[in-house]
Design a protein around this motif. Structure first.
Motif, PDB file in Angstrom:
ATOM      1  N   ALA A  78      -0.727 -12.767  -5.046  1.00 31.59           N
ATOM      2  CA  ALA A  78      -2.007 -12.812  -4.344  1.00 31.59           C
ATOM      3  C   ALA A  78      -2.231 -11.499  -3.597  1.00 31.59           C
ATOM      4  N   GLU A  79      -3.456 -11.047  -3.590  1.00 28.55           N
ATOM      5  CA  GLU A  79      -3.898  -9.908  -2.770  1.00 28.55           C
ATOM      6  C   GLU A  79      -3.467  -8.524  -3.275  1.00 28.55           C
ATOM      7  N   VAL A  80      -2.911  -8.461  -4.484  1.00 21.98           N
ATOM      8  CA  VAL A  80      -2.498  -7.143  -4.989  1.00 21.98           C
ATOM      9  C   VAL A  80      -3.694  -6.359  -5.535  1.00 21.98           C
ATOM     10  N   GLY A  81      -4.798  -7.062  -5.810  1.00 20.66           N
ATOM     11  CA  GLY A  81      -6.008  -6.357  -6.253  1.00 20.66           C
ATOM     12  C   GLY A  81      -6.435  -6.640  -7.691  1.00 20.66           C
ATOM     13  N   LYS A  82      -6.006  -7.761  -8.257  1.00 16.48           N
ATOM     14  CA  LYS A  82      -6.356  -8.082  -9.649  1.00 16.48           C
ATOM     15  C   LYS A  82      -7.874  -8.188  -9.836  1.00 16.48           C
ATOM     16  N   SER A  83      -8.504  -8.969  -8.972  1.00 19.49           N
ATOM     17  CA  SER A  83      -9.951  -9.172  -9.121  1.00 19.49           C
ATOM     18  C   SER A  83     -10.704  -7.871  -8.883  1.00 19.49           C
ATOM     19  N   CYS A  84     -10.224  -7.076  -7.929  1.00 18.33           N
ATOM     20  CA  CYS A  84     -10.910  -5.808  -7.621  1.00 18.33           C
ATOM     21  C   CYS A  84     -10.804  -4.812  -8.775  1.00 18.33           C
ATOM     22  N   ILE A  85      -9.677  -4.819  -9.471  1.00 11.79           N
ATOM     23  CA  ILE A  85      -9.511  -3.911 -10.619  1.00 11.79           C
ATOM     24  C   ILE A  85     -10.523  -4.281 -11.706  1.00 11.79           C
ATOM     25  N   ALA A 125      -5.513 -16.597 -10.169  1.00 11.80           N
ATOM     26  CA  ALA A 125      -5.174 -16.584  -8.749  1.00 11.80           C
ATOM     27  C   ALA A 125      -3.680 -16.325  -8.632  1.00 11.80           C
ATOM     28  N   GLY A 126      -3.312 -15.463  -7.697  1.00 14.88           N
ATOM     29  CA  GLY A 126      -1.896 -15.139  -7.548  1.00 14.88           C
ATOM     30  C   GLY A 126      -1.147 -16.120  -6.662  1.00 14.88           C
ATOM     31  N   HIS A 127      -1.884 -16.850  -5.843  1.00 16.03           N
ATOM     32  CA  HIS A 127      -1.219 -17.722  -4.877  1.00 16.03           C
ATOM     33  C   HIS A 127      -0.476 -18.862  -5.587  1.00 16.03           C
ATOM     34  N   ASN A 184      -1.059  -0.647  -8.194  1.00 20.17           N
ATOM     35  CA  ASN A 184      -2.389  -0.560  -7.559  1.00 20.17           C
ATOM     36  C   ASN A 184      -2.315  -0.165  -6.074  1.00 20.17           C
ATOM     37  N   LYS A 185      -3.466   0.205  -5.558  1.00 17.35           N
ATOM     38  CA  LYS A 185      -3.672   0.643  -4.162  1.00 17.35           C
ATOM     39  C   LYS A 185      -3.004   1.985  -3.907  1.00 17.35           C
ATOM     40  N   ILE A 186      -3.026   2.885  -4.890  1.00 13.91           N
ATOM     41  CA  ILE A 186      -2.389   4.198  -4.674  1.00 13.91           C
ATOM     42  C   ILE A 186      -3.157   5.035  -3.642  1.00 13.91           C
ATOM     43  N   ASP A 187      -4.373   4.589  -3.299  1.00 11.12           N
ATOM     44  CA  ASP A 187      -5.104   5.302  -2.227  1.00 11.12           C
ATOM     45  C   ASP A 187      -4.423   5.116  -0.872  1.00 11.12           C
ATOM     46  N   CYS A 188      -3.645   4.046  -0.712  1.00  9.66           N
ATOM     47  CA  CYS A 188      -2.945   3.807   0.565  1.00  9.66           C
ATOM     48  C   CYS A 188      -1.596   4.523   0.524  1.00  9.66           C
ATOM     49  N   PHE A 190     -16.588  -1.896  -5.480  1.00 12.16           N
ATOM     50  CA  PHE A 190     -15.385  -2.333  -4.780  1.00 12.16           C
ATOM     51  C   PHE A 190     -15.770  -3.157  -3.564  1.00 12.16           C
ATOM     52  N   VAL A 191     -15.110  -4.273  -3.374  1.00 12.56           N
ATOM     53  CA  VAL A 191     -15.373  -5.105  -2.201  1.00 12.56           C
ATOM     54  C   VAL A 191     -14.123  -5.078  -1.334  1.00 12.56           C
ATOM     55  N   SER A 192     -14.263  -4.641  -0.082  1.00  9.85           N
ATOM     56  CA  SER A 192     -13.044  -4.502   0.728  1.00  9.85           C
ATOM     57  C   SER A 192     -12.618  -5.827   1.370  1.00  9.85           C
ATOM     58  N   LYS A 193     -13.560  -6.754   1.480  1.00 13.25           N
ATOM     59  CA  LYS A 193     -13.194  -8.051   2.061  1.00 13.25           C
ATOM     60  C   LYS A 193     -12.389  -8.850   1.025  1.00 13.25           C
ATOM     61  N   TYR A 194     -11.307  -9.482   1.488  1.00  6.82           N
ATOM     62  CA  TYR A 194     -10.473 -10.256   0.563  1.00  6.82           C
ATOM     63  C   TYR A 194     -11.070 -11.631   0.304  1.00  6.82           C
ATOM     64  N   LEU A 195     -11.416 -11.874  -0.943  1.00  5.78           N
ATOM     65  CA  LEU A 195     -11.897 -13.200  -1.347  1.00  5.78           C
ATOM     66  C   LEU A 195     -10.915 -13.721  -2.383  1.00  5.78           C
ATOM     67  N   ALA A 196     -10.036 -14.592  -1.960  1.00  8.56           N
ATOM     68  CA  ALA A 196      -8.992 -15.081  -2.876  1.00  8.56           C
ATOM     69  C   ALA A 196      -9.638 -15.782  -4.074  1.00  8.56           C
ATOM     70  N   THR A 197      -9.100 -15.493  -5.240  1.00  7.07           N
ATOM     71  CA  THR A 197      -9.554 -16.201  -6.436  1.00  7.07           C
ATOM     72  C   THR A 197      -9.075 -17.652  -6.338  1.00  7.07           C
ATOM     73  N   ILE A 198      -9.988 -18.569  -6.610  1.00  7.72           N
ATOM     74  CA  ILE A 198      -9.628 -19.986  -6.551  1.00  7.72           C
ATOM     75  C   ILE A 198      -9.329 -20.429  -7.982  1.00  7.72           C
ATOM     76  N   SER A 217      -6.281   2.686  -8.448  1.00 10.79           N
ATOM     77  CA  SER A 217      -6.877   2.289  -7.170  1.00 10.79           C
ATOM     78  C   SER A 217      -8.218   1.662  -7.487  1.00 10.79           C
ATOM     79  N   ALA A 218      -8.338   0.385  -7.175  1.00  9.41           N
ATOM     80  CA  ALA A 218      -9.630  -0.269  -7.382  1.00  9.41           C
ATOM     81  C   ALA A 218     -10.626   0.276  -6.367  1.00  9.41           C
ATOM     82  N   GLN A 219     -10.091   0.778  -5.241  1.00 11.54           N
ATOM     83  CA  GLN A 219     -11.001   1.288  -4.207  1.00 11.54           C
ATOM     84  C   GLN A 219     -11.678   2.585  -4.654  1.00 11.54           C
TER      85      GLN A 219
HETATM   86  P1  GTP Z   1      -5.784 -13.323  -5.557  1.00 12.55           P
HETATM   87  O1  GTP Z   1      -7.083 -13.625  -6.213  1.00 12.55           O
HETATM   88  O2  GTP Z   1      -5.584 -14.089  -4.287  1.00 12.55           O
HETATM   89  O3  GTP Z   1      -4.624 -13.518  -6.482  1.00 12.55           O
HETATM   90  O4  GTP Z   1      -5.795 -11.770  -5.124  1.00 12.55           O
HETATM   91  P2  GTP Z   1      -6.187 -10.491  -6.025  1.00 12.55           P
HETATM   92  O5  GTP Z   1      -4.949  -9.933  -6.606  1.00 12.55           O
HETATM   93  O6  GTP Z   1      -7.291 -10.817  -6.962  1.00 12.55           O
HETATM   94  O7  GTP Z   1      -6.665  -9.457  -4.919  1.00 12.55           O
HETATM   95  P3  GTP Z   1      -8.154  -8.909  -4.669  1.00 12.55           P
HETATM   96  O8  GTP Z   1      -8.632  -8.147  -5.841  1.00 12.55           O
HETATM   97  O9  GTP Z   1      -8.995 -10.006  -4.186  1.00 12.55           O
HETATM   98  O10 GTP Z   1      -7.854  -7.840  -3.498  1.00 12.55           O
HETATM   99  C1  GTP Z   1      -7.120  -8.188  -2.340  1.00 12.55           C
HETATM  100  C2  GTP Z   1      -7.429  -7.247  -1.199  1.00 12.55           C
HETATM  101  O11 GTP Z   1      -6.948  -5.952  -1.498  1.00 12.55           O
HETATM  102  C3  GTP Z   1      -8.924  -7.094  -0.904  1.00 12.55           C
HETATM  103  O12 GTP Z   1      -9.103  -7.006   0.497  1.00 12.55           O
HETATM  104  C4  GTP Z   1      -9.288  -5.789  -1.589  1.00 12.55           C
HETATM  105  O13 GTP Z   1     -10.365  -5.150  -0.964  1.00 12.55           O
HETATM  106  C5  GTP Z   1      -8.003  -4.995  -1.442  1.00 12.55           C
HETATM  107  N1  GTP Z   1      -7.795  -4.035  -2.537  1.00 12.55           N
HETATM  108  C6  GTP Z   1      -7.783  -4.288  -3.862  1.00 12.55           C
HETATM  109  N2  GTP Z   1      -7.537  -3.181  -4.568  1.00 12.55           N
HETATM  110  C7  GTP Z   1      -7.395  -2.185  -3.679  1.00 12.55           C
HETATM  111  C8  GTP Z   1      -7.112  -0.785  -3.794  1.00 12.55           C
HETATM  112  O14 GTP Z   1      -6.934  -0.204  -4.865  1.00 12.55           O
HETATM  113  N3  GTP Z   1      -7.015  -0.088  -2.620  1.00 12.55           N
HETATM  114  C9  GTP Z   1      -7.175  -0.673  -1.411  1.00 12.55           C
HETATM  115  N4  GTP Z   1      -7.068   0.087  -0.334  1.00 12.55           N
HETATM  116  N5  GTP Z   1      -7.426  -1.989  -1.266  1.00 12.55           N
HETATM  117  C10 GTP Z   1      -7.544  -2.734  -2.378  1.00 12.55           C
END
Ligand code: GTP
Ligand code: MG
Length: 269
Positions: free
Chosen positions: A21-28, A69-71, A130-134, A37-45, A160-162
């Motif tokens: 969960a939260e690694v950024g799958k949906s954002c990618i 969903a990763g959870h 993912n998240k190599i911008d951080c 890119f959406v910075s707010k976390y919306l967990a996939t249900i 980086s999805a961002q």
């Molecule tokens: P689940 O649906 O719960 O399994 O999570 P997920 O893996 O789909 O994660 P999601 O894409 O929802 O992103 C989780 C959080 O990480 C969000 O707040 C995103 O904005 C943030 N995020 C995703 N990708 C990146 C990235 O490349 N860089 C940064 N800085 N934040 C990111």
């Protein structure tokens, strides 16, 4: 007039995303499909599903994406969706070591769900670091991720999805590999499945990287003799010499081995 080459039939493929969960799958996926890119976390249900069309060479490809969903809570929902998959996007967060270590468990979950008839060999896997911008928070470096991916015959991309870095290159290579697989009768082309380094090389690099002291790096018992140290050193030097070994991280591992031997020999009479 020369005949125009008939384009191939549209191809339908199924792709799934996997990772904690939260690694950024949906954002990618969103970055690639919707260019945002959406910075707010919306967990996939459970599961999100979408269809997209892409062009690979002269082939139109209809991609069915199942974003999981990763959870752990959603295990019961997502376990239905592993079968009949041609491609897997395996994601971890470079700032979360746990999410990297969890990749093995994700593969195990998929394998278990596919059962004894399932064949993981003929699925294209792409690993997204993912998240190599951080970069400040990064704790899994590129060579560690690449080594893991390539030793399994998986593709590896830093993303980086961002910022969008690496995303379209990753999808492009991923889709080309899946089309190659489909055109090869559903079998992974040999060139993709064979890593250009051996398991012994990969395992040695990992051991050296995880060793806490010079004895461990050389794989000898604390208190080993000069002879034992030199023997272990020579074996590793041949195995990991950067001229001979192309495994990610081999150069650093080689340097670590040289330094470990020097340090140990100083103190052994
Ligand atoms: P689940 O649906 O719960 O399994 O999570 P997920 O893996 O789909 O994660 P999601 O894409 O929802 O992103 C989780 C959080 O990480 C969000 O707040 C995103 O904005 C943030 N995020 C995703 N990708 C990146 C990235 O490349 N860089 C940064 N800085 N934040 C990111
Ligand atoms: Mg999600």
């Amino acid at each position: 007039m020369p005949k125009r080459k008939e384009p191939g039939k549209p191809l339908r493929i199924k792709v799934i995303s996997m990772g904690n969960a939260e690694v950024g799958k949906s954002c990618i996926i969103k970055r690639y499909c919707e260019k945002r890119f959406v910075s707010k976390y919306l967990a996939t249900i459970g599961i999100d599903y979408g269809v997209t069309k892409v062009q690979v060479r002269d082939r139109e490809v209809k991609v069915n994406i199942f974003d999981m969903a990763g959870h752990p809570f959603f295990y019961e929902v997502r376990n239905e969706f592993y079968k009949d998959t041609q491609g897997v996007i395996l994601v971890y967060d470079v700032g979360q070591k746990d999410s990297f270590d969890a990749l093995e468990a994700w593969l195990a979950e998929m394998k278990q769900e596919l059962g004894s008839h399932g064949n993981m060999e003929n699925i294209v896997f792409v690993v997204c670091a993912n998240k190599i911008d951080c970069s400040k928070h990064r704790c899994v470096d590129a060579s560690e991720g690449r080594l893991w991916a390539e030793s399994k015959g998986f593709l590896y991309f830093e993303t980086s999805a961002q910022t969008g870095e690496g995303i379209s290159e990753m999808f492009q290579t991923f889709y080309v590999s899946i089309v190659d697989l489909c055109e090869n009768g559903g079998k992974r082309p040999v060139t993709n499945s064979n890593a250009s380094f051996t398991k012994e090389q990969a395992d040695s690099i990992r051991r050296i990287r995880n060793s806490k002291d010079s004895w461990g790096m050389l794989g000898v018992k604390p208190g080993a003799s000069r002879d034992e140290v030199n023997r272990a050193y020579r074996k590793l030097a041949v195995l990991l010499h950067p001229d001979k070994c192309v495994a990610p991280g081999s150069e650093d591992a080689f340097k670590a081995v040289v330094n470990a031997r020097t340090a140990l020999l100083k103190n052994i009479k």
